[in-house]
Scaffold this motif. Structure first.
Motif, short mmCIF file in Angstrom:
data_model
loop_
_atom_site.label_atom_id
_atom_site.label_comp_id
_atom_site.label_asym_id
_atom_site.label_seq_id
_atom_site.Cartn_x
_atom_site.Cartn_y
_atom_site.Cartn_z
N LYS A 191 74.48 -23.79 46.85
CA LYS A 191 75.41 -22.92 47.56
C LYS A 191 76.02 -21.89 46.62
O LYS A 191 76.24 -20.75 46.99
N MET A 192 76.26 -22.29 45.37
CA MET A 192 76.81 -21.34 44.42
C MET A 192 75.80 -20.26 44.07
O MET A 192 76.15 -19.14 43.81
N LYS A 193 74.52 -20.62 44.13
CA LYS A 193 73.51 -19.60 43.87
C LYS A 193 73.53 -18.53 44.95
O LYS A 193 73.17 -17.39 44.71
N LYS A 194 73.96 -18.89 46.14
CA LYS A 194 74.07 -17.87 47.19
C LYS A 194 75.10 -16.82 46.79
O LYS A 194 74.93 -15.65 47.03
N ILE A 195 76.17 -17.28 46.20
CA ILE A 195 77.18 -16.33 45.72
C ILE A 195 76.60 -15.51 44.58
O ILE A 195 76.74 -14.30 44.52
N ILE A 196 75.92 -16.19 43.68
CA ILE A 196 75.36 -15.51 42.52
C ILE A 196 74.37 -14.42 42.94
O ILE A 196 74.44 -13.30 42.47
N TYR A 197 73.46 -14.79 43.85
CA TYR A 197 72.38 -13.87 44.17
C TYR A 197 72.71 -12.89 45.29
O TYR A 197 72.17 -11.81 45.35
N ILE A 198 73.60 -13.28 46.16
CA ILE A 198 73.82 -12.46 47.35
C ILE A 198 75.19 -11.77 47.34
O ILE A 198 75.29 -10.59 47.61
N PHE A 199 76.20 -12.50 46.96
CA PHE A 199 77.55 -12.00 47.17
C PHE A 199 78.19 -11.35 45.95
O PHE A 199 79.26 -10.79 46.04
N SER A 200 77.55 -11.48 44.79
CA SER A 200 78.12 -10.85 43.61
C SER A 200 77.29 -9.63 43.22
O SER A 200 76.08 -9.60 43.40
N PHE B 85 83.73 -21.04 40.30
CA PHE B 85 82.41 -20.60 40.71
C PHE B 85 81.67 -20.02 39.51
O PHE B 85 82.23 -19.26 38.73
N LYS B 86 80.41 -20.36 39.39
CA LYS B 86 79.56 -19.89 38.31
C LYS B 86 78.76 -18.68 38.76
O LYS B 86 78.06 -18.72 39.77
N ILE B 87 78.86 -17.59 38.02
CA ILE B 87 78.15 -16.35 38.37
C ILE B 87 77.39 -15.86 37.14
O ILE B 87 77.98 -15.68 36.07
N GLN B 88 76.10 -15.61 37.31
CA GLN B 88 75.27 -15.12 36.22
C GLN B 88 75.20 -13.60 36.23
O GLN B 88 75.52 -12.95 37.23
N PHE B 89 74.76 -13.03 35.09
CA PHE B 89 74.61 -11.58 34.97
C PHE B 89 73.20 -11.20 35.42
O PHE B 89 72.28 -11.10 34.61
N LEU B 90 73.04 -10.98 36.73
CA LEU B 90 71.73 -10.72 37.30
C LEU B 90 71.66 -9.34 37.93
O LEU B 90 72.63 -8.87 38.54
N ASP B 91 70.49 -8.70 37.83
CA ASP B 91 70.30 -7.40 38.47
C ASP B 91 69.85 -7.61 39.92
O ASP B 91 69.81 -8.75 40.41
N SER B 92 69.53 -6.52 40.59
CA SER B 92 69.17 -6.61 42.01
C SER B 92 67.88 -7.38 42.25
O SER B 92 67.61 -7.82 43.35
N ASN B 93 67.09 -7.55 41.19
CA ASN B 93 65.85 -8.33 41.30
C ASN B 93 66.03 -9.76 40.82
O ASN B 93 65.05 -10.48 40.59
N LYS B 94 67.28 -10.15 40.66
CA LYS B 94 67.65 -11.50 40.23
C LYS B 94 67.16 -11.83 38.82
O LYS B 94 66.95 -12.99 38.47
N LYS B 95 67.01 -10.79 38.00
CA LYS B 95 66.63 -10.96 36.61
C LYS B 95 67.87 -10.79 35.73
O LYS B 95 68.71 -9.93 36.00
#
Length: 306
Positions: free
Chosen positions: A6-15, A263-273
């Motif tokens: 569920k946190m990855k949803k925030i990471i990839y979609i909402f941040s 919540f854990k949020i990674q430094f990802l670009d629009s391609n999830k890299k």
């Protein structure tokens, strides 16, 4: 595992990650007829476009020039000496635009053809030997710092009547904000980030790079990977140093909301890299949307493991 997904949803979609290049400093030679005295030349310079803020750090303020040193080399790249600027006179500050200008002057060797401008380095605790005759490509890469604000620039001098150099910070800045309904940021901290960096960007071989996108990790940088703790969670900007940020060993932020969840949020670009962590950039984490079904972690320690 449920919370992790569920946190990855925030990471990839909402941040959203926004990068902004931090402003630099410029030093321009002003002396129209430098006089040679005992083998030295008088050089007066001005620092312009110095970003200004009142945020206190080890250096006194986030971007104020607390000290400025010139590391001088001859035309063959042999070290001559370090010259400290005794004072920098502030001409103006503009808090609205976040900039300031100032001037200073030094006596340097007439044989100086290569100059490294270094602002806010802790020379009192320096362990690198500044040996006369040391090669530029050997000496400069040894200089590292964990200071929150250190700026560096290199110039080759052909005419003392016109000397200019662009200074760039050796760190990256991180901020977090929320634009999402139902999610208020109470603070954040950095995790698995590099806490030390070289003062200079360093290219292949002995070539120095005057661009900010050359990654110059400190020697054995993995020894400097660390994480902040719950004590560090606040709304102030945070700082980290250059890092390749590989997908299997990423840096990230832990964000705490007003409900006390983490919540854990990674430094990802629009391609999830993962973004490469580069000096002189602002990494803005903007939470755009929040799914209230995502409960978050109950503690900072739990969020680190998510």
């Amino acid at each position: 595992m449920k919370n992790t997904k569920k946190m990855k949803k925030i990471i990839y979609i909402f941040s959203v990650m926004l990068l902004a290049l931090l402003g630099g400093c410029t030093a321009d030679g002003l002396d129209q007829s430098p006089e040679v005295e005992d083998g030295h030349v008088s050089m007066t310079f001005t620092l312009t476009d110095i970003p200004y803020t009142t945020l206190e750090t080890k250096s006194g303020s986030e971007t104020a020039v607390g000290n400025l040193s010139l590391l001088t080399f001859d035309a063959s790249g042999n070290f001559i000496k370090r010259v400290d600027v005794s004072s920098i006179t502030t001409i103006s500050t503009d808090e609205a635009s976040g900039s300031a200008t100032g001037t200073g002057s030094v006596l340097i060797s007439k044989d100086a053809k290569i100059i490294h401008f270094v602002a806010n380095y802790d020379w009192a605790n320096n362990t690198v030997s500044l040996t006369e005759g040391a090669k530029e490509g050997t000496l400069i890469p040894q200089l590292e710092s964990s200071e929150n604000y250190l700026a560096w620039g290199r110039t080759e001098v052909s005419d003392f009547n016109h000397v200019s150099v662009n200074l760039t910070r050796n760190y990256a800045k991180v901020t977090v904000e929320s634009q999402a309904s139902g999610f208020t940021v109470a603070g954040f901290a950095l995790a698995h980030y590099v806490s030390k960096g070289k003062i200079a960007t360093y290219g292949e071989g002995t070539a120095f790079a005057d661009v900010v996108n050359v990654i110059s990790p400190v020697t054995n940088y993995e020894n400097y990977i660390t994480s902040q703790t719950d004590v560090d969670v606040d709304s102030n900007a945070k700082y980290m140093f250059e890092y390749a940020n590989p997908s299997g060993d990423q840096s990230f932020v832990i964000v705490k909301n007003s409900a006390g969840k983490y919540f854990k949020i990674q430094f990802l670009d629009s391609n999830k890299k993962p973004y490469v962590i580069e000096r002189n950039y602002i990494y803005k984490v903007i939470i755009k949307k929040y799914d209230s079904s995502v409960s978050g972690s109950n503690s900072f320690a739990d969020a680190l493991k998510a």
